[in-house]
Structures are given as structure tokens and as C-alpha cells.
Design an enzyme around this catalytic site. Sequence first.
Site, short mmCIF file in Angstrom:
data_model
loop_
_atom_site.label_atom_id
_atom_site.label_comp_id
_atom_site.label_asym_id
_atom_site.label_seq_id
_atom_site.Cartn_x
_atom_site.Cartn_y
_atom_site.Cartn_z
N ASP A 457 0.82 -1.21 0.00
CA ASP A 457 0.00 0.00 0.00
C ASP A 457 0.85 1.25 0.00
O ASP A 457 0.49 2.26 -0.62
CB ASP A 457 -0.95 0.00 1.21
CG ASP A 457 -2.19 -0.82 0.91
OD1 ASP A 457 -2.76 -0.65 -0.18
OD2 ASP A 457 -2.58 -1.65 1.75
N CYS A 504 6.52 -6.10 5.92
CA CYS A 504 5.71 -7.27 5.57
C CYS A 504 5.04 -7.17 4.20
O CYS A 504 4.20 -7.99 3.86
CB CYS A 504 4.66 -7.53 6.64
SG CYS A 504 3.45 -6.22 6.78
#
Length: 579
Positions: A457, A504
Site C-alpha cells: 500500500d 511485511c
Amino acid sequence: MEIKKGIAVSPGIAIAKALTIDSEDYRIPRRQISPSQRMTEIQRVRNAFKAAIQELTGLEAAQEQFQQSKIRDIFAVHLRFLKDRSLRKQITDLVHSQFVTAEFAVSTVLREIASTFTRVKDQYISERAADIYDIERRLLRQLLGRKREDLEHITEEVAVIARELSPTQTAGFNKRFIKGLATDAGGRTSHTAIVARSLGIPGVVALEDLTETIRGGDTVIIDGNRGIVIVNPDEQTAGQYVEYSREFEQLGYKLDAIREKPAVTRDAVKITLLGNIEFPDEAELVLQKGGEGIGLYRTEFLYLNTDTEPTEQDHFHAYAEVMKLVGSRPVVIRTVDLGADKYTQSKRLAPEPNPFLGLRSIRYCLQNLTMFKTQLRAILRASVLGQVKLMFPLITNRQELMQAKLILRDVMEDLDEESVDYDRNLPVGIMVETPSAALTAYTLARDIDFFSIGTNDLTQYTLAVDRGNELVSTLYSSADPAVLRLIRTVIQDAHKAQKDLSLCGEMASEPEYIMLLLGMGVRTISLAPPMIPEIKQIIRSVNIADCNNLAREVLTMNSERQISNFLRDAARRILPEAF
Ligand code: PEP
Ligand code: MG
């Protein structure tokens, strides 16, 4: 033989018969037909209407005996639509004038009507759009036959070809029979790609018009390493791929052998390798591949296969299952990241115009407090079962974080009153996935225990490029200097504030980024379980001094292309087999 180039999203090679599917939720691909096929397609439209009317009449009659007048009324409205001759004419006219298939014409006409309804201010009329979508699905089911059920009850090996697949569809794939997937749409970090990678199904996305050139039953090679799909390969190519596939499998076995070895660099710096999971049973795969715990549990996948909201017990069971599998190893449970491409859009009457910038993630939770509290209760209850950490996604500012923490405190107080046990020192962290969070990391650090950088994102929001949109996929790259600078800021601020930090996003599972991340100071990463051995191999082949030099050099570069090439060359020297 036809070769198509897309984006490799899940490694491995699949050679199988193509099974093309059209999703109920997405647009039917435009397929051109010849003039001589028009009458057949028009007849298919007529048959579909006839069958749908028959089906609905039967359903309406069945309701008579239950006196369910509301449901009967809905069926009656749908029947009136289906019996409307002008509607049928609009569809057959489209087949006739544009040379398109029956399913494309049905979908186009009905979606146009539905979107006109949606724009009407009157709520009653705008809500009728849902009825039109329902009618569209009923007709498409008639036209497409039972392909969806075929997929669920499949008993032979196939490669799934689709315009687009939702994360839910992909998550339901039976790995035993579904050997590969290829889609027209999608990007490397779209959630469908992430699920494919977790399941270990080779995949290529962003093939743009593959569904228009392939037919069910064609032989197809899906090369998830190079991002290539070959339709009806010639004998020589097929033979080469059988060989290549065997070599790739061997490499997998070789890498699996380092499972028990530690993830340390040549100069003895320990790196913690954790796994990302979507479903509890994947925790087993993480350990099998040599992961040391779960760095990201995407709990929203609990919502994706049901029509009803999970209860506190459903949540708790899922977490308890993970804890049972991983024992005393750490588990980072992320609160639900619903919205955008996950779950909420299909439940809404009018989809949000910009779902990735809309009611997503922590924002959705903060507006649906009952649901949020239910999950927090379950996480807190599970916290006594092992080493649980709680993480909030998509934090954009301090106020949001404080609000989320306040609610967590409320839930803790409720549990105190009920004398329910939980870990009072449960570490609370946030994902850094927005530029605003990255730029204010130092301030946010005061109120949290750890950061986890979500580069999927963060890249999307920094570069203003939709991570799932194939039309702009060449613009999506975490090697962009702007993204790298933000990552560096977060790492430095976390170090200054002495807070734990991990990364992550999918960047952690791409071999070419590993040296850079280590050189920038990352010591914990969480990634798709099948990629753990390969990444560990890279870690074991480098030393930190070299990584530091590489990072220093990269951070002076101003172009994404220059950085990407530089990183790829460096990684190729370390693990040539992976490239
Ligand atoms: C990310 O954005 O990098 C991330 C790990 O979260 P998700 O892929 O689930 O959005
Ligand atoms: Mg994210």
C-alpha cells in the site's frame, strides 16, 4: 502457438488445459463474433430469457405456500423485467450491430440500466439497481452454464483463465487440481496475487486480452517466474517447459533443505524471517518452510467466504488454531483490513467511487464499532495462548491511532469486569502503509510498540498507482526513489525511538530487494511462506557491509529504472538460479 506477456505474481510453472471462467462480479470480456454467428447468439439470448422466466415462475409459485409476500413481490418485479420485450430487443440489437456474444450484450445492457438507476436521487429507484444486477446474474448463469460449480467440483488438472479473480475466489481454489492461474487484470501486489502466492499456485496477471484469445480446453503454459503465458505451445516449447519445470522443482527441494539453518548473514547478523498468512492452517506451511513465527495474519479473510459476519467465537477459534500450530513463536494479528478490494464493495448497493481511498481498513472498523470490538475481544482472549501482538492497519494519523487504542482499552475494561484473562502487556503496533504515517513515524512511535512497513500500500499511495490495475502496472514499483526515501525515514525513526520494526509487504519476498532492505537497516521481514527458503538463501549469501554499501549507492540514485537494474544485477550474482 501464442505467447502473452504479463506480470509474474506467483512462482512456478503450470502446464495444463485451460478452464476459462467468468466471474459473477466482474465484467464479461468482449468477444467478437463473426456475422454468421449472430443468429446463434441471438437465439442464446432468447433461450436464456425463457429459461430465466421459467426458473423465476417456479420460484414464485414455491413462495405461494409460504405466504412470503415480500419475496413474491421481488420475483414478480424481476419477472416483469424479463418479460419486457424492449429489454430483450436492446440486447439482441447489440449482438446484431456490434458482433458481440450473448453474455457480453446481456451484461452491457443491464449494467447500463443499473447505473442509470443508481444515479437517480430517489432512494427507492436507486435501490432497484440491485435488482437489475440480480437479473443480470440470473441470465448469465443461464448463458454460462454451471462453470462456477464445475470449478468447485473439479476433478482434473486445469489452469484457470479469467478476466479477473477476486481474492475470495482464489482462496477457494483446490490446489490439487488448479495448477495455475492467469488473468487479464491485476497487479503484482493485488490481493488475488498474494493469495495465489500463499497457496503456491503459479500465476501471471495483467495479460490484458488473454481471455479473448484463449478457449476452454486449449493447452496452456503458465510461467509464473517470467510472467509469460503460452497458448497451445508447439512440441519443442512444450518439451522445453517440461524440462524447465523439473529443474525449478529441484531448486525448490534444494532450497527446502536449508530449512533448519538459521537466517544469518555471512558476517553473523541474525535476520528474523516470519510468514504472512491469510488462513490459520497456513501457519503450518510457515514453519515447514523455516519461518520463525507469523509476522502478518490478514484476519479479514475470515469474512471473505461467508455471508454472515464472524462471531467472537469464530475469531477466537481461528486465532487459537494459529497459536496451537506455532506454539510460543510470535504471531502478529492484524485487525481486519476490509474495504477496497475486500468484501465491502459487493455488499454495498452503490459501490464507492474510489474504494482504495474510501472506507477501508481501520476507518471501516472505527465506523463499525460492534464488529471491531468483537474482534478485539477475541484477540485479547487469544493473547494468553502464546506470544500475540496486535496490529492496526492503514493508520494515517495520530488521532486514528488514539481512537483505535481507546476502543482497545474499552474492550480490556469489559473483559476485566467479566474477569476474562488477557495479556495486559499485549504489544500494539501499526502498519505504515501511507505516506502520512511514514512522514510522522517519529510522533506515532510514542504510542506504539512496533512498526510494520506495508510496502504494497505504501507504494500504491506514494505513487498514486492502483496496485491492482494492469493499465498502470508499469508505474507501480517499490524501487521508486520516493518510496525508498519513505521507507528509510520509517526505519531511521523506529531506530531513534527504539521501537521494533519489520517489513511485511511483497517487497520482502522479492529477491532483488533483500540486500537493499538489510543495508537500510531492516532486521525482521515477513513474507509469503513459499518464498522463505529462497530469501533465506540470499540472506545466508551476503554480508552486511556489502548490503550497507549497496543501500548507500541506491539511495543516491534518482531513477526507478536505474535502481531496479542495479538491484537485479546484484541479486543475480548472489542467486543466479532464481532469475
Ligand atoms: C501492505 O499493504 O503492504 C500489506 C502487507 O497489506 P495488504 O497487502 O494486506 O494490503
Ligand atoms: Mg496493506
